[in-house]
Design a protein around this motif. Structure first.
Motif, PDB file in Angstrom:
ATOM      1  N   UNK A 240       0.825  -1.206   0.000  1.00  0.00           N
ATOM      2  CA  UNK A 240       0.000   0.000   0.000  1.00  0.00           C
ATOM      3  C   UNK A 240       0.862   1.260   0.000  1.00  0.00           C
ATOM      4  N   UNK A 241       1.934   1.269   0.790  1.00  0.00           N
ATOM      5  CA  UNK A 241       2.807   2.433   0.840  1.00  0.00           C
ATOM      6  C   UNK A 241       3.492   2.661  -0.505  1.00  0.00           C
ATOM      7  N   UNK A 242       3.921   1.590  -1.156  1.00  0.00           N
ATOM      8  CA  UNK A 242       4.555   1.725  -2.477  1.00  0.00           C
ATOM      9  C   UNK A 242       3.564   2.254  -3.507  1.00  0.00           C
ATOM     10  N   UNK A 243       2.355   1.696  -3.512  1.00  0.00           N
ATOM     11  CA  UNK A 243       1.345   2.145  -4.465  1.00  0.00           C
ATOM     12  C   UNK A 243       0.955   3.604  -4.225  1.00  0.00           C
ATOM     13  N   UNK A 244       0.841   3.998  -2.955  1.00  0.00           N
ATOM     14  CA  UNK A 244       0.505   5.393  -2.645  1.00  0.00           C
ATOM     15  C   UNK A 244       1.621   6.333  -3.091  1.00  0.00           C
ATOM     16  N   UNK A 245       2.859   5.917  -2.910  1.00  0.00           N
ATOM     17  CA  UNK A 245       3.995   6.728  -3.350  1.00  0.00           C
ATOM     18  C   UNK A 245       4.000   6.878  -4.873  1.00  0.00           C
ATOM     19  N   UNK A 246       3.796   5.771  -5.588  1.00  0.00           N
ATOM     20  CA  UNK A 246       3.766   5.835  -7.048  1.00  0.00           C
ATOM     21  C   UNK A 246       2.562   6.638  -7.541  1.00  0.00           C
ATOM     22  N   UNK A 247       1.420   6.477  -6.869  1.00  0.00           N
ATOM     23  CA  UNK A 247       0.208   7.199  -7.289  1.00  0.00           C
ATOM     24  C   UNK A 247       0.372   8.706  -7.163  1.00  0.00           C
ATOM     25  N   UNK A 248       1.161   9.148  -6.175  1.00  0.00           N
ATOM     26  CA  UNK A 248       1.370  10.586  -6.001  1.00  0.00           C
ATOM     27  C   UNK A 248       2.149  11.202  -7.157  1.00  0.00           C
ATOM     28  N   UNK A 249       2.856  10.375  -7.934  1.00  0.00           N
ATOM     29  CA  UNK A 249       3.605  10.874  -9.091  1.00  0.00           C
ATOM     30  C   UNK A 249       2.757  10.891 -10.363  1.00  0.00           C
ATOM     31  N   UNK A 250       1.657  10.173 -10.368  1.00  0.00           N
ATOM     32  CA  UNK A 250       0.900   9.990 -11.607  1.00  0.00           C
ATOM     33  C   UNK A 250       0.095  11.231 -11.970  1.00  0.00           C
ATOM     34  N   UNK A 251      -0.055  11.491 -13.286  1.00  0.00           N
ATOM     35  CA  UNK A 251      -0.886  12.616 -13.721  1.00  0.00           C
ATOM     36  C   UNK A 251      -2.372  12.298 -13.549  1.00  0.00           C
ATOM     37  N   UNK A 252      -3.205  13.265 -13.835  1.00  0.00           N
ATOM     38  CA  UNK A 252      -4.646  13.077 -13.731  1.00  0.00           C
ATOM     39  C   UNK A 252      -5.093  11.964 -14.680  1.00  0.00           C
ATOM     40  N   UNK A 253      -5.898  11.029 -14.168  1.00  0.00           N
ATOM     41  CA  UNK A 253      -6.394   9.947 -15.002  1.00  0.00           C
ATOM     42  C   UNK A 253      -7.697   9.421 -14.403  1.00  0.00           C
ATOM     43  N   UNK A 254      -8.658   9.150 -15.254  1.00  0.00           N
ATOM     44  CA  UNK A 254      -9.930   8.591 -14.809  1.00  0.00           C
ATOM     45  C   UNK A 254     -10.597   9.437 -13.740  1.00  0.00           C
ATOM     46  N   UNK A 255     -10.929   8.792 -12.625  1.00  0.00           N
ATOM     47  CA  UNK A 255     -11.577   9.483 -11.505  1.00  0.00           C
ATOM     48  C   UNK A 255     -10.577  10.167 -10.582  1.00  0.00           C
ATOM     49  N   UNK A 256      -9.302   9.976 -10.821  1.00  0.00           N
ATOM     50  CA  UNK A 256      -8.283  10.465  -9.898  1.00  0.00           C
ATOM     51  C   UNK A 256      -7.617  11.706 -10.467  1.00  0.00           C
ATOM     52  N   UNK A 257      -7.866  12.843  -9.801  1.00  0.00           N
ATOM     53  CA  UNK A 257      -7.301  14.099 -10.253  1.00  0.00           C
ATOM     54  C   UNK A 257      -6.002  14.421  -9.542  1.00  0.00           C
ATOM     55  N   UNK A 258      -5.514  15.633  -9.792  1.00  0.00           N
ATOM     56  CA  UNK A 258      -4.312  16.093  -9.105  1.00  0.00           C
ATOM     57  C   UNK A 258      -4.607  16.292  -7.617  1.00  0.00           C
ATOM     58  N   UNK A 259      -3.586  16.080  -6.809  1.00  0.00           N
ATOM     59  CA  UNK A 259      -3.684  16.258  -5.356  1.00  0.00           C
ATOM     60  C   UNK A 259      -4.769  15.359  -4.755  1.00  0.00           C
ATOM     61  N   UNK A 260      -4.906  14.164  -5.307  1.00  0.00           N
ATOM     62  CA  UNK A 260      -5.850  13.204  -4.747  1.00  0.00           C
ATOM     63  C   UNK A 260      -5.344  12.771  -3.359  1.00  0.00           C
ATOM     64  N   UNK A 261      -6.233  12.609  -2.380  1.00  0.00           N
ATOM     65  CA  UNK A 261      -5.789  12.310  -1.004  1.00  0.00           C
ATOM     66  C   UNK A 261      -5.309  10.874  -0.825  1.00  0.00           C
TER      67      UNK A 261
END
Length: 446
Positions: A240-261
């Motif tokens: 979960x920590x790895x995925x959250x770290x990688x997700x914070x680098x990803x651009x806006x996609x689908x339902x997940x925008x910038x600065x997603x919590x």
């Protein structure tokens, strides 16, 4: 031959478990072949020379399964190479001012100072989590540029070629990773949290039906397998920590925008693991049949069954709402029922006399099981609060808006069906009104 056959079976199983691995392997092979053209194409080789190998190395070390991981490594490598190269050129210039005798001494001092300070900075938790790879490349590039400059006359050309080839390799990785079948770490984390909640719900269902009413349930083997599903939740922290770290680098996609919590996902995951650890403790007591004082045996079983059943329904509703990113209002009634049953159970435990029981171990066992179950229900309430907090931070849509969206889609389908019906009437004079009505009905059902 036997080992080769076993290896082939393992590879096939690995690919079937997650077909994205096969796609990722093909993407890496394509990216590596693409940047290798720098070697094969003579004009490109004349421009970069042996430095073209850095493009190939960049693809090998940067390309990861998730877009966020690839983007993280690519940016870390590119920025670290740029700043370290610029700093290395500056260090070489300063060292050259001290003359031929003092230049190697100054270069050695600069390398020592930079390597020592950068290595110490790597120990900071935030740097370690997100920029550790960049710090390694920074140390390596500075040492290569500054030391190579002592023997290399055209140090600027050397640094430029290295940076250019790394940018080419990193860009190839990023473009292919985003465009060709992208794998988003944010989506994987989102679905992982929902799946873990469902596993807890499965245990609570199996607890009520398979343990409290074992004699009434003929499908006990299935319930026993569900009772063990929570164990896979216990070791998900690092993932979960790895995925959250990688997700914070990803651009806006689908339902997940910038600065997603994304940090809120880690909070929910931690609460889910706390609940799973309590379930693990509860599971260790399920080897013995549940017994209580005769006057409260039936009532205790009913309350425990109601608590576990309603909590399981609440967790499943939370998981479903989390998947669709809607406000989990439908889980509230189940949570209220489980709280009511928990309050009644606490009152029953306080008012029940346990002193007259001969089998004290049985009494302790029943009291421990009910107490642990109450702890699990409390954890369920905390999970629900965290999911509601995530819904507020991420601005999940309400159930009314989701229903309105679905109804709008139904209206569009119905109108389209009517248009198709009219078109068929013009083409065929034998069209009946009943078939048109069936089309409208089917559209509404869709």
């Amino acid at each position: 031959m036997v080992k080769a056959a076993e290896l082939a079976k393992k590879k096939m199983k690995l690919g079937k478990d997650d077909k994205r691995r096969i796609t990722h392997s093909l993407k890496v092979g394509f990216a590596l072949s693409l940047v290798s053209l720098i070697y094969y194409c003579q004009p490109l080789y004349n421009s970069f020379g042996v430095s073209a190998m850095w493009a190939v190395m960049t693809v090998v070390v940067v390309f990861e399964l998730h877009v966020g991981a690839t983007l993280s490594k690519g940016l870390n490598r590119g920025l670290a190479t740029f700043f370290a190269g610029a700093l290395g050129v500056g260090a070489h210039h300063l060292a050259s001012l001290s003359g031929k005798t003092g230049e190697p001494i100054m270069l050695g001092f600069f390398v020592f100072l930079q390597a020592t300070s950068s290595t110490f900075i790597r120990f900071f938790p935030r740097v370690k989590a997100k920029y550790d790879y960049g710090m390694l490349i920074f140390i390596l590039t500075f040492a290569l540029v500054s030391v190579s400059g002592f023997r290399e006359d055209e140090i600027l050309v050397f640094a430029h070629k290295r940076l250019s080839t790394i940018v080419i390799g990193g860009s190839a990785c990023l473009i292919i990773s985003v465009i060709v079948c992208p794998v988003w770490a944010g989506e994987d984390l989102h679905l992982l949290i929902a799946l873990n909640m469902e596993k807890l719900a499965n245990f609570l269902e199996g607890f009520g039906n398979g343990y409290l009413r074992e004699s009434e349930d003929s499908d006990s083997n299935k319930n026993k397998s569900l009772l063990q599903g929570y164990k896979s939740v216990l070791g998900t922290k690092s993932n979960e920590e790895s995925l959250a770290n990688f997700a914070s680098w990803e651009p806006r996609h689908g339902w997940f925008g910038f600065r997603h919590p994304w940090k809120q996902y880690l909070k929910i995951g931690a609460l889910i693991r706390q609940c799973a650890y309590r379930i693990e403790t509860l599971d260790s007591y399920l080897t013995t049949k549940f017994h209580a004082p005769p006057q409260v045996q039936t009532r205790l079983e009913e309350l425990c069954l109601e608590m576990s059943r309603e909590a399981a329904r609440a967790l499943k509703q939370l998981a479903s709402s989390h998947k669709t990113m809607t406000v989990p209002s439908s889980a509230t009634p189940y949570l209220e029922k489980s709280r009511t049953a928990a309050t009644a159970l606490k009152s029953l435990l306080k008012t029940t006399s346990w002193k007259d029981e001969n089998d004290h171990l049985t009494v302790i066992h029943a009291a421990t099981v009910t107490s642990l179950l109450l702890d699990v229900i409390d954890c369920t309430d905390k999970i629900a609060e965290s999911v509601n907090e995530l819904a507020s931070l991420a601005r999940f849509k309400t159930a009314e808006k989701a229903e309105k969206h679905v109804k709008c889609g139904e209206v569009v389908l119905t109108e389209s069906a009517r248009g198709n019906r009219l078109a068929r009437k013009w083409d065929s004079s034998g069209e009946t009104g009943s078939s048109a009505g069936d089309v409208d009905t089917q559209a509404l059902c869709i």
